[in-house]
Write a protein that holds these residues in place. Structure first.
Motif, PDB file in Angstrom:
ATOM      1  N   LEU A   1       0.816  -1.215   0.000  1.00  0.00           N
ATOM      2  CA  LEU A   1       0.000   0.000   0.000  1.00  0.00           C
ATOM      3  C   LEU A   1       0.849   1.265   0.000  1.00  0.00           C
ATOM      4  N   GLY A   2       2.082   1.154   0.447  1.00  0.00           N
ATOM      5  CA  GLY A   2       2.978   2.294   0.472  1.00  0.00           C
ATOM      6  C   GLY A   2       3.689   2.565  -0.851  1.00  0.00           C
ATOM      7  N   ARG A   3       3.470   1.724  -1.829  1.00  0.00           N
ATOM      8  CA  ARG A   3       4.094   1.942  -3.133  1.00  0.00           C
ATOM      9  C   ARG A   3       3.442   3.135  -3.842  1.00  0.00           C
ATOM     10  N   ASN A   4       4.181   3.708  -4.771  1.00  0.00           N
ATOM     11  CA  ASN A   4       3.681   4.884  -5.499  1.00  0.00           C
ATOM     12  C   ASN A   4       2.408   4.601  -6.289  1.00  0.00           C
ATOM     13  N   GLU A   5       2.238   3.392  -6.785  1.00  0.00           N
ATOM     14  CA  GLU A   5       1.033   3.085  -7.555  1.00  0.00           C
ATOM     15  C   GLU A   5      -0.191   2.875  -6.660  1.00  0.00           C
ATOM     16  N   ALA A   6       0.020   2.932  -5.370  1.00  0.00           N
ATOM     17  CA  ALA A   6      -1.091   2.844  -4.415  1.00  0.00           C
ATOM     18  C   ALA A   6      -1.189   4.180  -3.675  1.00  0.00           C
ATOM     19  N   LEU A   7      -0.966   4.175  -2.360  1.00  0.00           N
ATOM     20  CA  LEU A   7      -1.044   5.412  -1.572  1.00  0.00           C
ATOM     21  C   LEU A   7       0.236   6.226  -1.603  1.00  0.00           C
ATOM     22  N   GLY A   8       1.337   5.560  -1.658  1.00  0.00           N
ATOM     23  CA  GLY A   8       2.611   6.239  -1.526  1.00  0.00           C
ATOM     24  C   GLY A   8       3.052   6.220  -0.070  1.00  0.00           C
ATOM     25  N   VAL A   9       4.344   6.272   0.134  1.00  0.00           N
ATOM     26  CA  VAL A   9       4.924   6.136   1.466  1.00  0.00           C
ATOM     27  C   VAL A   9       4.465   7.230   2.424  1.00  0.00           C
ATOM     28  N   ASP A  10       4.529   8.468   1.993  1.00  0.00           N
ATOM     29  CA  ASP A  10       4.224   9.578   2.902  1.00  0.00           C
ATOM     30  C   ASP A  10       2.775   9.578   3.363  1.00  0.00           C
ATOM     31  N   ILE A  11       1.857   9.348   2.442  1.00  0.00           N
ATOM     32  CA  ILE A  11       0.427   9.336   2.804  1.00  0.00           C
ATOM     33  C   ILE A  11       0.141   8.192   3.765  1.00  0.00           C
ATOM     34  N   LEU A  12       0.635   6.987   3.434  1.00  0.00           N
ATOM     35  CA  LEU A  12       0.396   5.832   4.294  1.00  0.00           C
ATOM     36  C   LEU A  12       1.001   6.049   5.678  1.00  0.00           C
TER      37      LEU A  12
END
Length: 132
Positions: free
Chosen positions: A99-110
């Motif tokens: 979920l932390g990958r860029n194609e999902a939420l991205g690290v910062d948002i998660l």
């Protein structure tokens, strides 16, 4: 979507949720040619990504398990902050990592969602144990 959380776990759950949310984002943008969003051909990947991230944020709470909360408590016992514990959790848990990958939420948002959710959870647990 809620059924996915009953029958899947780990990487498979994260992958299935992301696929469904991506499909929703594309369909939503495709059907809103006269709405607030431009036609999907004009929208591009950035707008699809924005819709996906907005939707995925609502589902993160279902990915946070009791074992994650225990992990964070253990991190706190080792002297780590909630922010550091969230980073450790994202590194170790395969579904949160995905979920932390860029194609999902991205690290910062998660990470920000986890910090907020886990800080609140930890505060409640401390109040239950020690009284507030």
């Amino acid at each position: 979507m809620k059924e996915l959380f009953l029958i899947l776990s780990g990487y498979e759950l994260a992958e299935a949720v992301i696929k469904r949310v991506r499909r929703y984002a594309v369909e939503f943008l495709s059907s809103s040619s006269e709405g607030d969003f431009p036609n999907i051909e004009d929208a591009g990947l950035d707008l699809i990504q924005k819709v996906m991230r907005d939707e995925l944020q609502h589902w993160i709470k279902y990915f946070i398990l009791d074992e994650h909360r225990k992990f964070v408590v253990q991190c706190h016992a080792r002297g780590l902050s909630t922010s550091e514990a969230a980073w450790e959790l994202m590194s170790e848990d395969i579904s949160l990592n995905y979920l932390g990958r860029n194609e999902a939420l991205g690290v910062d948002i998660l990470r920000n969602i986890l910090i907020h959710s886990l800080s609140y959870t930890i505060s409640i647990n401390i109040c239950l144990i020690f009284g507030c």
